[in-house]
Enzyme design. Structure first.
Site: not given
Ligand code: GCW
Length: 677
Positions: A292, A366, A394
């Protein structure tokens, strides 16, 4: 009941008077006095805890001393302290406990009965003390105790996605607990945090976000982190940090952060030396690299093992560990995001230093409401793996929805990878027993913040609690954990316990139903991830494109990951591979995860996919209605402040659940109906 109400600050450590007359009499008789042996910061904590808990639970004066007791007593001390009182427990039993395990045992001395809490080290007997207090809080029989317990996983860590400016990424309970501006000045709340963690066996905390800031490694901030480490140490909790992989450039002014460059290694050596000077028991690093948009070794043509090993070597002389995250999804490697991490990491198995653990989220995408377990857990043989769970919700309604997550975590922990034949569960891979690894760790992304009730929702505290308890013993059932938690947090009244249990145990299945039934995933609103948006279809990034995940069309619904699709099933061992591969053999809970299913396909219920989808959305909403009903019926048994707070959130949850149903049914119905259904 406190008619004024409670604000939830006390968590599960409320220590209200035991309101069961028989048990109260038994406890008063058994604990005529309490003796906490030893002199250290940790034994001071034990004394404080007993002084706080026993008079409150027993509603009587309990004399607390460091002397040999007269009469029936609770006696807390490590082996050598007990020996001084002529109590001998065979060394083999102490050995079995390891460093962190504890023993709680009834013991007769002359005409008196003692209850011993012992172990090999002081933090262990602190954990044992909390365990004993839990027995009282939950009204257990404490006659003839013989209870030994040791953690199944060595490093049990909370990961805070907290930033220096006080914000918390995916935090829904107010700003960060850490007041970086004020630190190293200590806020009393840091003790309360550590106490809560210690009470459930958590022994590590990563202070800062995996999306790291270079500044966290400056001397100024390390001094602040060291102040927190000083607070946490007597509780048996170590501090970890997430370093920014490009810190050598950002802080050191170097031209590169290439892990293979000796100048870069030297910079880290110096930094790590400084960290250990300030924090001698520092736990290690957690790194998000080349994920990311974060920097990492691949920026220089190096790979994850180069990056992880360089830091691991630097940490090794001090006993630190390197938790290297596998949350990577470069979809140029494979068009199916769920397959990417496996493809990147399997070739590296065997390349990592012994103090590296690859940190893997529970599922391959995720932290969705439900995912099959991550196939890497069945694939890396020579590499210890850290299971990363997300306590903060989340994707599960944040701090508005009541969702008890232990069932989800149990589903993952109990999943059989078949890596070494049947019984190679994710839990056993993670605790090291499948491949004989001694390094074992589990990390939960924390849901704490500076809200007075810690987690935003009173019921979200249960997920923090359950994470700690499962990390200690993954053999515990979600129900057993929640039974304890309800009794400690709400009431021991049978009717209330059962009612709340019904709510909590149904809450995760309900959430799946009203958000993403039958293996649907990643159809939430973009950005904040709250609420539904299956229509989201921004062409700019396929892996963040919701249509990419559900693939609704006139034929059907779901992502074809079977052998005729992306073949993600091939990343699992048989018999799973085969089971997932067949549309008729795939567990229905993962149906749309692995298959593109025709709208008129009949499920086990006899309903078509389209009918079943509607049925599930309805069932999800209906359960939230039921939770609200149950909760309203508990008005007389729960203090008004917490009752009102939870009630409001349940109403919001119900609105949201209805919205999820409406948006998803409208959207999918458009495709299903075009098929003539
Ligand atoms: O789920 C995603 C989240 C990000 C997070 C990323 C990760 C910390 O939306 O906010 O970043 O995973 O786990 O690295």
């Amino acid at each position: 009941m406190d008619v004024k109400g409670e604000d939830g600050y006390e968590l599960w450590l409320r220590y209200r008077k035991v309101d069961n007359a028989d048990r109260l009499a038994q406890y008063r008789e058994a604990i005529g006095s309490a003796v906490a042996l030893g002199k250290s910061l940790t034994t001071d904590l034990i004394k404080d805890e007993l002084a706080r808990a026993l008079p409150a639970l027993l509603d009587s004066d309990v004399s607390l001393s460091e002397q040999e007791p007269a009469g029936n007593a609770l006696v807390v001390g490590v082996a050598k302290e007990l020996e001084a009182l002529d109590v001998t427990i065979p060394p083999a039993q102490y050995r079995r406990l390891g460093e962190e395990g504890f023993l709680i045992r009834s013991h007769q001395v002359g005409g008196s009965d003692w209850i011993l809490i012992t172990g090999n080290a002081e933090p262990a007997i602190l954990t044992g003390t909390f365990h004993f207090l839990r027995l009282l809080q939950t009204h257990q029989d404490i006659r003839d105790l013989d209870l030994g317990s040791s953690p199944r996983i060595g490093r049990r860590i909370l990961g805070h996605w907290d930033n220096i400016d006080g914000s918390v990424e995916r935090g829904y309970a107010g700003p960060s607990l850490w007041n970086w501006d004020e630190l190293p000045t200590i806020d009393a709340r840091y003790h309360d945090y550590a106490r809560a963690c210690a009470s459930i066996g958590i022994n590590g905390t990563v202070l800062n976000n995996v999306n790291a800031q270079a500044k966290s490694l400056t001397t100024e901030y390390l001094v602040k982190a060291a102040a927190l480490a000083d607070v946490f140490r007597p509780y048996g909790i170590r501090v970890y940090l997430s370093p920014l992989p490009s810190a050598p450039i950002r802080l050191g002014g170097l031209a590169t952060s290439d892990p293979r460059d000796p100048v870069v290694t030297d910079w880290w050596k110096e930094k790590v030396e400084e960290i250990y000077r300030l924090i001698p028991d520092f736990g290690g690093f957690q790194v998000k690299a080349n994920s990311e948009g974060q920097p990492g070794p691949q920026d220089y043509g190096a790979d994850h093992d180069d990056g992880a090993n360089m830091l691991a070597e630097v940490l090794a002389p001090y006993g630190g560990v390197m938790l290297w995250r596998a949350f990577v999804y470069d979809t140029s490697i494979d068009a199916d995001r769920a397959k990417c991490a496996y493809k990147e990491f399997v070739p590296l198995d065997g390349q990592f230093r012994p103090n590296v653990s690859v940190q893997i989220k529970n599922g391959p995408v995720d932290f969705q409401p439900r995912e099959p377990f991550h196939p890497l857990f069945g694939a890396l043989e020579q590499t210890p793996m850290t299971l990363e769970l997300q306590i903060t919700q989340e994707y599960l309604g944040q701090s508005i929805h009541l969702v008890y997550l232990a069932d989800m975590w149990k589903e993952v922990l109990d999943s059989d990878t078949y890596a070494e034949g049947p019984g190679s569960t994710v839990a056993r891979v993670v605790d090291g027993s499948v491949y004989g690894h001694t390094l074992s760790s589990i990390l939960g992304v924390a849901n704490t913040g500076s809200d007075h009730n810690w987690c935003g929702h009173h019921f979200a505290q249960a997920n923090w609690y359950a994470f700690g308890r499962l990390a200690w013993d993954h053999g515990l059932s979600a129900e057993a954990i929640i039974d304890e938690w309800i009794r400690m947090t709400w009431s021991n009244d049978k009717g209330i316990v059962e009612a709340i249990k019904t709510m909590m145990l149904g809450s995760w299945p309900a959430c799946i139903n009203y958000m993403t039934p039958l293996g649907l995933h990643h159809i939430m609103k973009e950005g904040h991830h709250y609420g539904p948006n299956p229509a989201f279809n921004a062409a700019w990034r396929p892996d963040w494109n919701n249509v990419y995940y559900h693939r609704a069309d006139a034929e059907g619904l779901g992502f074809d990951r079977s052998s005729s699709g992306s073949n993600a099933v091939s990343q699992y061992h048989d018999p799973l591979r085969e089971q997932f591969d067949g549309i008729d053999t795939c567990p229905e809970k993962f149906l749309l995860w692995f298959h593109h299913v025709p709208w008129d396909y009949r499920l086990q219920s006899g309903r078509t996919l389209w009918e079943e989808l509607q049925f599930r959305y309805d069932a999800g909403v209906a359960f939230v209605e039921k939770m609200l009903d149950i909760w309203q019926g508990l008005q007389d048994g729960i203090d008004p402040q917490r009752h009102t707070h939870v009630g409001r959130r349940l109403k919001q949850q119900l609105k949201n659940a209805r919205l999820w149903r409406k948006v998803c049914i409208d959207y999918f119905g458009h495709f299903a109906d075009s098929d003539g259904d």
